[in-house]
Each structure stands twice: as C-alpha cells, then as structure tokens.
Design a protein around this motif. Structure first.
Motif, PDB file in Angstrom:
ATOM      1  N   PRO A  43      -4.846  -4.395  -0.193  1.00 42.14           N
ATOM      2  CA  PRO A  43      -5.421  -3.522   0.832  1.00 42.14           C
ATOM      3  C   PRO A  43      -6.943  -3.602   0.793  1.00 42.14           C
ATOM      4  N   ALA A  69       0.838  -1.187   0.000  1.00 44.72           N
ATOM      5  CA  ALA A  69       0.000   0.000   0.000  1.00 44.72           C
ATOM      6  C   ALA A  69       0.877   1.243   0.000  1.00 44.72           C
ATOM      7  N   LEU A  92      -5.186   3.768   3.175  1.00 43.62           N
ATOM      8  CA  LEU A  92      -4.190   2.859   2.615  1.00 43.62           C
ATOM      9  C   LEU A  92      -3.768   3.177   1.187  1.00 43.62           C
ATOM     10  N   LYS A  93      -4.506   4.026   0.495  1.00 46.97           N
ATOM     11  CA  LYS A  93      -4.117   4.446  -0.854  1.00 46.97           C
ATOM     12  C   LYS A  93      -4.115   5.965  -0.911  1.00 46.97           C
ATOM     13  N   ASN A 121     -11.655   3.304  -0.851  1.00 49.85           N
ATOM     14  CA  ASN A 121     -10.435   3.578  -0.088  1.00 49.85           C
ATOM     15  C   ASN A 121     -10.813   4.220   1.243  1.00 49.85           C
TER      16      ASN A 121
END
Length: 591
Positions: free
Chosen positions: A501, A233, A254-255, A262
C-alpha cells in the motif's frame, strides 16, 4: 432390466425385501408382488442390492407399497443403492421424537457422519477425505457468462460504490453516525464531494454517510507467490449516498493505524493515487468475500447444518424432511472443494497459489471472522437493522433478500406449525440435540454469538430454520453467483497486489498500477458452479400429508410471484440485479 424379487420374511413392524439386480441399463419404474398375507401395520422397508459387478449401483427414488385393499404407503429413498450396505427406509409420515409410540428413533448417519476439527477456532467439518466416502445420493453436475459492463465501468466511483450494495459482497457496508477514532477524516477533506450547504457532520446526522471497515485484515502478512512477496491492506472506506441516490467513495485509508505514512486518499487526489487506493479496497473485498462471507458463512455453516441434521434427526422427522433438499449436496461440494479446488492441508488452492492472503493469513482471518459470527448477522432483517441500511436507496440485495426471507418464513411456519406446539418443541429431544450439535460444532459454544442454546417456542424454531434455509440458498446465491460477473475482469476484483500500500501521495502512475496487479497466471481462477435443484423445487416425495404438500405448493407460487416482480424492476435498471431472483437461487450450497 431383469429384476428378481424374493420375499425373505415378514413381520408386523419390519418388512425385508431383497432385490437381485441382473443387469444395469437405465432407470425404470419397477413393480413386483409378494404373496398375499396379513403383514399388519409396518413402518420400515429394507432394501439390499445384489449385483454382478462389485461397483454396480442403482438409484432408487421411492418404494410404494399397495395392500390388497388398495391402500398405499410411501417409503422415500432418493439415494443410490450399493452392494456394500443395506438401506432402511421409513414410511413417509412425519413424526418427531415425542411420538415414541410410533417408532423408536434409529439415527443411522450418526455412525457414518463424524466430526473433524480442521482448526479449533473455526467451524468443524465432516471427517471424510473425498467425495467417494459420502453416501451415493450426493451427486451433481457443473457448468459456467461474460460481463462487458464491468470492463467499461470498473474505474468509475459510481460503479465502485454500487458494488458495496449489489456486488459480490453486499455485507460489509454499514451506516456511519460517528467516525472511528482511527479514521480522522475532516470536513475540509471531503467537502467538495458533499452538497454546498452541507457538511460531513450534517450528512452523518441525515444517515447519508456509510463505512466499510476491513479491520479483520489488519496485521496479516501477504503471501509469497513464485518467490515474489504479495501485499494486502486493511482499509477503511467512507462513502456518501448523494441526493441522486448514488453511493460514492469520499475517503480511503489503507491501514488501520493513522499516521503520516498512512495518508487518507480522496477523490480530489491524482487519478492514479485514487485508483490505486480503490484497488486495495477491492482486494480487501476479495478476501472478505472469499474467506468470510462465502467460505465461512455459507459453505462451512452449511456443512455444520448438514452434519447436525444427518446425525441428530432420523429421516422420518419432519424437520429432516423439510431440510433435506437444502443440505443434500453440501458435503459433496465442500469435500470436492477441499480435494480439487483446494490443496490440502490448505483450504483453498487459490489462497496459497494465486492470492495475497496465504494459508496462514486465511486461517487468521477465518478465526477472527468466526469469533465475530453472530446469530443476528445471519438473520437478514436483524442484520439490515444492525447495519443501519433500512433506507439507503437502490440496495437490491436488501429489497429482494427481505422478500425472500419473508417467503421462506411463511413456508417454514406453515410446515412447522403443522407438527409442533410450543410444548412439542420443548419436549422434542432430537430437535434439542440437533441445535446443540450446531452450537458446539458451528459456533464453538461462543456465548457472545447470540445463538439460541435451546428452543422453547414454535416461533423460535421457525426463525432458526428460516435462517438456515436462507443461508444455504439465497445468501449463498448473493455472495457466490456473481463471481464471474464481477471477477472475470481482474482489475475490478484483484486477488492479490504485488506492491505494498502506498505511504505517500503523488507517486502512483499507470505503470506502477499495472505492476501492482496480479500476473495473468495468478488470475486464472476457474469459475464454475454446480447445478442444484432450483429453489422451491422438491422432486423427492418426502412429505405425504396434505398440509405440508399444500404449503410447498404455495411456497412455489410465492417464489414465482417474486420472480415476476424482480424481472419487471430489472427492465428499468441499467445493471439488473438478478442474484436473488428465485429462478437463479439453488436449494442448497452448490459451489
């Protein structure tokens, strides 16, 4: 050991000696005499080894020449003598290139040490395929601890936050005075983690909110290991330094791109959702530490510093004498890494066989890290100020590191000021060439790096040399020595994740987390370190003048005093921070 000596010739400037080695048994101090004659002043000694065995080598520490009046001259060697080459030694008194009346510089290593370009967008390396191709003086040994504390505390938010300050990578965290546009955390999301009468905005104004942004990992596709796709990630992690002085995570995305798939994970989510989000952050920490802060910013920069020193500065140069103990084993350990720990043409074997970030991803990350490399980020006082970390409590990396920086700066200033004035600095062509080599091959002529292009004052030179010594000694210890402590319990520092993720909340379970963690064989990364000389210990007699010798002794005393301070503090800590204790810092990069 039987030693036969023979005088070949004498000259007012050169004094040649031939040592014929009859037997190789053990090290000894050897004395011999030549017929009394008027040699006049001489500054160079040449040694040649003759051995019965082709691969016979002898280690020579130094040559001391005593004339009939009892005056002594020291010729430092501290290298292996080989039957394949002649070794030229220069008298120990330090001279820089302005002193042309004393000697004409002969840069021997510039011929044998050549640059190689592994990738045009990362620092250059030495053109040697194996450690056997290096000078014989670059040799050392290896050794290995086990942490129970991490096993017991790795899932807690308190220990998770602690590691950003005093773990293996204390370099990512910075104060957050305004949230990034791509991290839409609201006050309602985190209010339960903040004091009752406060808010996210108020805590940012107070300087209590911190951010770790792993944007450099964005878009990197995970490795494939044994036919199984791996994942990583590029998270953003928001942290709060609470009134009790604990640093706690309060939000994780996580992004990099905010979207419905997300989500922002919070401590109020299910314990499995929150733990899984933290695991991806820990994996991002693994990648940043291994590739950027350890490999690039210590090992590869140290290799650049070493190459520039060997190529541009003769052994009689005071800067060569000052730096040699701090570069001595760098080329050896880097080449061993590329050959033994590394599966050429890749850089690190664990990146292609055990980690989420494969060779392509690693090169991408290293290119991005090199492009963002700045001089100020390597100078600890500047770096701490830039990241806004002057006042965050319990940041022992900062506290110990700044004390070490000041001790190194005091020592370097004392030695450099003995040999240089501002004008000497400006007129020393070898010194300027040395800097040019570093700028060209380490910083790739990046105009945005802030690296000086030339030296004009003693102060500028002292700061740069302080940065160099700090980087290859203290900084390397900070990002290297805790590998086993923090990584032996794999869930605390996973090298890869076998699941992508999460895109929604409420799906994580204990079983899904276990399935996302690496297989056992992918966590068997051998942790070893090479035993270099302790920091400040200089067994080689490279200096003979009273001033640098006195400064070296004071340097050791200052380091010993800091050692006492750190150990006294650590007695009162639940988890002692000992990585920058001078006794645990090596003179040079050693793993």
């Amino acid at each position: 050991n039987l030693i036969e000596t023979q005088q070949l010739s004498s000259h007012s400037t050169w004094f040649y000696m031939l040592l014929s080695i009859i037997k190789k048994r053990r090290f000894r101090a050897i004395s011999f005499f030549v017929p009394s004659c008027d040699l006049g002043p001489f500054f160079l000694v040449q040694l040649e080894l003759k051995a019965l065995e082709v691969e016979d080598h002898w280690f020579c520490s130094k040559v001391i020449v005593t004339d009939p009046e009892g005056r002594q001259q020291l010729f430092p060697c501290y290298q292996w003598l080989s039957p394949k080459k002649k070794t030229i030694l220069r008298e120990a008194t330090g001279f820089h290139s302005k002193c042309k009346s004393i000697y004409n510089s002969v840069i021997v290593c510039a011929v044998s040490c050549r640059w190689s370009v592994y990738d045009s967008e990362i620092p250059h390396i030495v053109q040697v395929d194996s450690a056997s191709g290096l000078p014989y003086e670059t040799v050392s040994i290896l050794s290995m601890l086990f942490p129970e504390y991490i096993k017991k505390h790795w899932m807690t938010d308190t220990f998770f936050g602690y590691q950003f300050l005093n773990g293996l990578n204390p370099m990512m965290i910075k104060r957050c005075s305004k949230l990034p546009n791509n991290f839409p955390v609201t006050n309602d999301m985190v209010k339960s983690a903040l004091p009752k009468e406060s808010s996210l905005e108020k805590e940012m104004e107070k300087g209590n909110i911190f951010l770790c942004d792993y944007a450099r990992l964005g878009g990197i596709v995970g490795n494939v290991i044994d036919g199984i796709q791996q994942y990583l990630a590029a998270p953003l992690c928001l942290l709060f330094s609470n009134p009790q002085g604990k640093l706690l995570p309060i939000a994780i995305q996580l992004k990099q791109k905010p979207e419905a798939q997300n989500p922002i994970f919070l401590p109020t989510d299910s314990k499995h959702d929150w733990l899984l989000a933290k695991l991806f952050v820990r994996n991002a920490e693994f990648n940043e530490n291994a590739v950027n802060f350890h490999l690039l910013r210590t090992h590869l920069l140290a290799e650049v510093f070493t190459m520039a020193t060997l190529r541009a500065l003769p052994s009689v140069h005071p800067l060569f004498k000052l730096l040699f103990p701090h570069i001595r084993y760098t080329l050896q350990i880097n080449i061993m890494g590329r050959k033994l720990l590394i599966d050429l043409p890749s850089l690190y074997i664990f990146t292609t066989q055990n980690c989420a970030i494969g060779i392509k991803g690693m090169i991408t990350l290293m290119r991005r890290a090199t492009a963002s490399l700045t001089y100020s980020s390597l100078c600890l006082p500047d770096n701490i100020k830039e990241r806004g970390l002057e006042n965050i409590p319990h940041y022992y990396y900062r506290d110990d590191g700044l004390k070490l920086w000041n001790i190194i700066h005091k020592f370097v200033n004392g030695v450099v000021a003995h040999y240089y004035t501002d004008r000497d600095v400006q007129e020393d062509s070898e010194l300027q060439t040395w800097l040019t080599e570093i700028v060209e091959h380490g910083f790739l002529k990046n105009d945005n790096s802030g690296i000086p292009k030339s030296f004009h004052t003693v102060a500028e030179l002292v700061k740069f040399v302080t940065m160099l010594i700090f980087t290859v000694s203290a900084q390397h210890a900070a990002v290297n020595n805790g590998q086993f402590d923090f990584g032996a319990w794999m869930p605390n520092f996973p090298s890869t994740m076998k699941a992508p993720p999460p895109t929604t909340k409420g799906q994580a379970t204990a079983e899904s987390i276990l399935a996302a963690l690496p297989n056992v064989k992918h966590t068997l990364i051998q942790i070893i370190w090479q035993l270099s000389y302790p920091f400040g210990y200089y067994p080689e007699e490279l200096f003979v003048e009273a001033v640098p010798l006195q400064k070296m002794e004071q340097f050791r005393q200052d380091l010993k005093a800091l050692e006492g301070e750190i150990e006294a503090r650590n007695k009162n800590l639940e988890l002692p921070y000992d990585y920058l204790n001078p006794k645990n810092v090596a003179n040079s990069v050693d793993l």
